[in-house]
Design a protein around this motif. Structure first.
Motif, PDB file in Angstrom:
ATOM      1  N   GLN A  29       0.904  -1.221   0.135  1.00 32.50           N
ATOM      2  CA  GLN A  29       0.119  -0.022  -0.087  1.00 32.50           C
ATOM      3  C   GLN A  29       0.915   1.370  -0.031  1.00 32.50           C
ATOM      4  OE1 GLN A  29      -3.429   0.270   2.479  1.00 32.50           O
ATOM      5  NE2 GLN A  29      -3.847  -1.894   2.425  1.00 32.50           N
ATOM      6  N   GLY A  30       0.732   2.157  -1.091  1.00 29.79           N
ATOM      7  CA  GLY A  30       1.784   3.190  -1.349  1.00 29.79           C
ATOM      8  C   GLY A  30       3.128   2.534  -1.350  1.00 29.79           C
ATOM      9  N   ASN A  31       4.124   3.067  -0.380  1.00 35.42           N
ATOM     10  CA  ASN A  31       5.438   2.606  -0.362  1.00 35.42           C
ATOM     11  C   ASN A  31       5.811   1.358   0.623  1.00 35.42           C
ATOM     12  OD1 ASN A  31       6.336   4.291  -2.724  1.00 35.42           O
ATOM     13  ND2 ASN A  31       6.520   6.088  -1.440  1.00 35.42           N
ATOM     14  N   ARG A  32       4.781   1.102   1.326  1.00 35.80           N
ATOM     15  CA  ARG A  32       4.964   0.117   2.425  1.00 35.80           C
ATOM     16  C   ARG A  32       4.502  -1.181   1.983  1.00 35.80           C
ATOM     17  NH1 ARG A  32       1.573  -1.088   7.166  1.00 35.80           N
ATOM     18  NH2 ARG A  32      -0.048  -0.014   6.191  1.00 35.80           N
ATOM     19  N   ASN A  33       5.532  -2.070   2.224  1.00 36.83           N
ATOM     20  CA  ASN A  33       5.133  -3.685   2.046  1.00 36.83           C
ATOM     21  C   ASN A  33       4.317  -4.115   3.271  1.00 36.83           C
ATOM     22  OD1 ASN A  33       6.641  -3.950  -0.070  1.00 36.83           O
ATOM     23  ND2 ASN A  33       8.690  -4.625   0.899  1.00 36.83           N
ATOM     24  N   ILE A  34       3.151  -4.707   2.817  1.00 38.40           N
ATOM     25  CA  ILE A  34       2.030  -5.348   3.802  1.00 38.40           C
ATOM     26  C   ILE A  34       2.493  -6.792   3.790  1.00 38.40           C
ATOM     27  CG2 ILE A  34      -0.260  -5.759   4.451  1.00 38.40           C
ATOM     28  CD1 ILE A  34       0.682  -2.615   4.223  1.00 38.40           C
ATOM     29  N   LEU A  35       2.286  -7.563   2.738  1.00 38.73           N
ATOM     30  CA  LEU A  35       2.643  -8.904   2.634  1.00 38.73           C
ATOM     31  C   LEU A  35       3.764  -9.227   1.620  1.00 38.73           C
ATOM     32  CD1 LEU A  35      -0.927 -10.157   3.101  1.00 38.73           C
ATOM     33  CD2 LEU A  35       0.976 -10.336   4.884  1.00 38.73           C
ATOM     34  N   GLU A  36       4.774 -10.215   2.221  1.00 36.18           N
ATOM     35  CA  GLU A  36       6.020 -10.600   1.057  1.00 36.18           C
ATOM     36  C   GLU A  36       5.631 -11.982   0.690  1.00 36.18           C
ATOM     37  OE1 GLU A  36       9.551  -9.365   2.843  1.00 36.18           O
ATOM     38  OE2 GLU A  36       9.153  -7.117   2.386  1.00 36.18           O
ATOM     39  N   ASN A  37       6.026 -12.172  -0.699  1.00 38.73           N
ATOM     40  CA  ASN A  37       6.128 -13.786  -0.972  1.00 38.73           C
ATOM     41  C   ASN A  37       5.073 -14.644  -0.737  1.00 38.73           C
ATOM     42  OD1 ASN A  37       7.645 -15.576  -2.512  1.00 38.73           O
ATOM     43  ND2 ASN A  37       8.668 -16.317  -0.848  1.00 38.73           N
ATOM     44  N   VAL A  38       3.825 -14.023  -1.065  1.00 36.80           N
ATOM     45  CA  VAL A  38       2.740 -14.818  -0.555  1.00 36.80           C
ATOM     46  C   VAL A  38       2.364 -16.031  -1.821  1.00 36.80           C
ATOM     47  CG1 VAL A  38       0.041 -14.755  -0.584  1.00 36.80           C
ATOM     48  CG2 VAL A  38       1.799 -13.092   0.409  1.00 36.80           C
ATOM     49  N   ASP A  39       2.221 -17.292  -1.295  1.00 40.38           N
ATOM     50  CA  ASP A  39       1.762 -18.356  -1.968  1.00 40.38           C
ATOM     51  C   ASP A  39       0.516 -18.749  -1.267  1.00 40.38           C
ATOM     52  OD1 ASP A  39       4.089 -18.446  -3.724  1.00 40.38           O
ATOM     53  OD2 ASP A  39       5.170 -19.578  -2.374  1.00 40.38           O
ATOM     54  N   LEU A  40      -0.798 -18.966  -2.230  1.00 41.56           N
ATOM     55  CA  LEU A  40      -1.996 -19.278  -1.858  1.00 41.56           C
ATOM     56  C   LEU A  40      -2.677 -20.030  -2.797  1.00 41.56           C
ATOM     57  CD1 LEU A  40      -4.126 -19.249   0.464  1.00 41.56           C
ATOM     58  CD2 LEU A  40      -4.798 -16.775  -0.502  1.00 41.56           C
ATOM     59  N   ARG A  41      -3.245 -21.029  -2.597  1.00 49.50           N
ATOM     60  CA  ARG A  41      -4.124 -21.627  -3.612  1.00 49.50           C
ATOM     61  C   ARG A  41      -5.343 -22.309  -2.881  1.00 49.50           C
ATOM     62  NH1 ARG A  41      -5.633 -26.825  -5.848  1.00 49.50           N
ATOM     63  NH2 ARG A  41      -5.311 -26.905  -8.181  1.00 49.50           N
ATOM     64  N   ILE A  42      -6.316 -21.889  -3.464  1.00 45.58           N
ATOM     65  CA  ILE A  42      -7.750 -22.133  -3.134  1.00 45.58           C
ATOM     66  C   ILE A  42      -8.600 -22.973  -4.225  1.00 45.58           C
ATOM     67  CG2 ILE A  42     -10.035 -21.489  -1.902  1.00 45.58           C
ATOM     68  CD1 ILE A  42      -8.491 -18.933  -1.101  1.00 45.58           C
ATOM     69  N   ALA A  43      -8.992 -24.119  -3.727  1.00 47.69           N
ATOM     70  CA  ALA A  43      -9.528 -24.945  -4.812  1.00 47.69           C
ATOM     71  C   ALA A  43     -11.131 -24.657  -4.789  1.00 47.69           C
ATOM     72  CB  ALA A  43      -9.341 -26.567  -4.377  1.00 47.69           C
ATOM     73  N   ARG A  44     -11.751 -25.101  -5.920  1.00 47.91           N
ATOM     74  CA  ARG A  44     -13.171 -24.881  -5.921  1.00 47.91           C
ATOM     75  C   ARG A  44     -13.693 -25.810  -4.929  1.00 47.91           C
ATOM     76  NH1 ARG A  44     -17.110 -23.468  -9.972  1.00 47.91           N
ATOM     77  NH2 ARG A  44     -15.442 -23.234 -11.431  1.00 47.91           N
ATOM     78  N   GLY A  45     -14.950 -25.214  -4.427  1.00 44.35           N
ATOM     79  CA  GLY A  45     -15.429 -25.998  -3.163  1.00 44.35           C
ATOM     80  C   GLY A  45     -14.921 -25.933  -2.006  1.00 44.35           C
ATOM     81  N   GLU A  46     -13.643 -25.286  -1.916  1.00 46.79           N
ATOM     82  CA  GLU A  46     -12.995 -25.236  -0.757  1.00 46.79           C
ATOM     83  C   GLU A  46     -13.316 -24.212   0.378  1.00 46.79           C
ATOM     84  OE1 GLU A  46      -8.132 -25.795   1.023  1.00 46.79           O
ATOM     85  OE2 GLU A  46      -8.910 -25.149  -1.026  1.00 46.79           O
ATOM     86  N   PHE A  47     -13.361 -24.558   1.593  1.00 50.56           N
ATOM     87  CA  PHE A  47     -13.792 -23.841   2.846  1.00 50.56           C
ATOM     88  C   PHE A  47     -12.197 -23.344   3.442  1.00 50.56           C
ATOM     89  CE2 PHE A  47     -14.443 -21.791   6.822  1.00 50.56           C
ATOM     90  CZ  PHE A  47     -15.579 -21.023   6.707  1.00 50.56           C
ATOM     91  N   VAL A  48     -11.904 -21.971   3.653  1.00 51.22           N
ATOM     92  CA  VAL A  48     -10.562 -21.822   3.990  1.00 51.22           C
ATOM     93  C   VAL A  48     -10.618 -20.382   5.150  1.00 51.22           C
ATOM     94  CG1 VAL A  48      -8.133 -20.636   3.701  1.00 51.22           C
ATOM     95  CG2 VAL A  48      -9.173 -22.383   2.179  1.00 51.22           C
ATOM     96  N   TYR A  49     -10.204 -20.793   6.072  1.00 52.51           N
ATOM     97  CA  TYR A  49     -10.108 -19.462   7.322  1.00 52.51           C
ATOM     98  C   TYR A  49      -9.077 -18.657   6.835  1.00 52.51           C
ATOM     99  CZ  TYR A  49     -13.333 -22.423  10.282  1.00 52.51           C
ATOM    100  OH  TYR A  49     -14.401 -22.891  10.759  1.00 52.51           O
ATOM    101  N   LEU A  50      -9.134 -17.396   7.080  1.00 59.11           N
ATOM    102  CA  LEU A  50      -8.008 -16.487   6.821  1.00 59.11           C
ATOM    103  C   LEU A  50      -7.934 -15.827   8.262  1.00 59.11           C
ATOM    104  CD1 LEU A  50      -5.931 -14.945   5.390  1.00 59.11           C
ATOM    105  CD2 LEU A  50      -7.730 -13.268   4.346  1.00 59.11           C
ATOM    106  N   VAL A  51      -7.109 -15.734   8.961  1.00 62.08           N
ATOM    107  CA  VAL A  51      -7.012 -15.318  10.512  1.00 62.08           C
ATOM    108  C   VAL A  51      -5.540 -14.478  10.674  1.00 62.08           C
ATOM    109  CG1 VAL A  51      -7.902 -17.248  11.164  1.00 62.08           C
ATOM    110  CG2 VAL A  51      -5.609 -17.206  11.378  1.00 62.08           C
ATOM    111  N   GLY A  52      -5.665 -13.589  11.573  1.00 57.97           N
ATOM    112  CA  GLY A  52      -4.563 -12.681  12.025  1.00 57.97           C
ATOM    113  C   GLY A  52      -5.006 -11.518  12.927  1.00 57.97           C
ATOM    114  N   LYS A  53      -4.214 -10.965  13.546  1.00 53.59           N
ATOM    115  CA  LYS A  53      -4.519  -9.837  14.122  1.00 53.59           C
ATOM    116  C   LYS A  53      -4.841  -8.556  13.200  1.00 53.59           C
ATOM    117  CE  LYS A  53      -1.385 -11.156  17.832  1.00 53.59           C
ATOM    118  NZ  LYS A  53      -0.419 -10.750  18.848  1.00 53.59           N
ATOM    119  N   THR A  54      -5.384  -7.723  13.902  1.00 57.22           N
ATOM    120  CA  THR A  54      -5.905  -6.431  12.868  1.00 57.22           C
ATOM    121  C   THR A  54      -4.609  -5.725  12.646  1.00 57.22           C
ATOM    122  OG1 THR A  54      -7.688  -6.087  14.476  1.00 57.22           O
ATOM    123  CG2 THR A  54      -6.961  -4.340  13.433  1.00 57.22           C
TER     124      THR A  54
END
Length: 239
Positions: A29-54
């Motif tokens: 966001q702007g010049n600030r790195n938020i997340l680096e080197n993200v690998d993520l795969r979600i399949a059709r029909g899959e339910f995935v929780y995404l968690v983390g602090k504010t």
């Protein structure tokens, strides 16, 4: 191993098909790195929780998936759209493949439930006489509000209003449902009902669901894969 199928009407969905595929993605966001080197795969029909602090990057990751944040680097495909090649003209087409629900219901309070849904259909290109009324009936049946079609939002409970928001998100039969802190304003029992509703979508329609929450207690409702944002990274684990 034989791929698992999800049956829906006359269709059969292979859950091995990727709806989300991120490789080496950096999110800024702007010049600030938020997340680096993200690998993520979600399949059709899959339910995935995404968690983390504010502030851990959950919302930034979601915004990248629906092209509210541009892809900084890496490769990303969402519902068949290459985010590296998805310019402004293609973003509306991408978002018609997605259902997005937020903590705030964002309903039009001066319109009935059916008028809220009708407005959403018209905004995404549906024309009168093209099955719009039948589609409204279908999604209200799916979320358990068939008898509240003509109700005004202020007469509904918080859980019912959230179900209307889900009905709106389902109108265009999305391949991916993004739910961002959708249970934040709901009591525990209603939150469980909403989670069960989302889980059933994957089972019945092959809809992939990415459910973002900071309430770790909800992970005990039923087991699913957990994706965690922490320290600028994204970690995958089994639920």
């Amino acid at each position: 191993m034989k791929p698992q199928n999800v049956e829906s009407g006359h269709k059969s969905y292979q859950m091995t098909e990727a709806i989300v595929e991120l490789r080496g993605v950096n999110i800024r966001q702007g010049n600030r790195n938020i997340l680096e080197n993200v690998d993520l795969r979600i399949a059709r029909g899959e339910f995935v929780y995404l968690v983390g602090k504010t502030g851990s990057g959950k919302s930034s990751l979601l915004k990248t998936l629906y092209a509210a944040l541009p892809l900084a680097s890496g490769s990303a495909t969402v519902s068949g759209f290459d985010l590296r090649k998805t310019g402004r003209r293609k973003i509306p087409k991408l978002r018609r493949q997605l259902g997005i629900v937020f903590q705030d219901f964002n309903l039009l309070m001066d319109r009935s439930v059916e008028d809220n849904l009708r407005f959403a259909l018209e905004a995404t290109g549906w024309k009168k006489g093209t099955g719009a009324e039948e589609r409204i009936d279908q999604v209200l049946q799916e979320v358990g509000l068939a008898d509240r079609r003509r109700s005004m939002p202020h007469t509904l409970s918080g859980g019912e209003q959230q179900r209307v928001a889900f009905a709106r998100a389902l109108l265009n039969a999305p391949t991916l449902l993004i739910a961002d802190e959708v249970t934040g304003n709901l009591d525990p029992e209603t939150s469980k009902d909403i989670l069960e509703l989302m889980r059933n979508l994957g089972r019945e329609h092959g809809t992939a669901v990415l459910f973002a929450t900071h309430d770790y207690r909800l992970l005990d409702t039923f087991h699913a894969r957990v994706v965690r944002c922490e320290g600028g990274k994204v970690f995958n684990s089994e639920g």
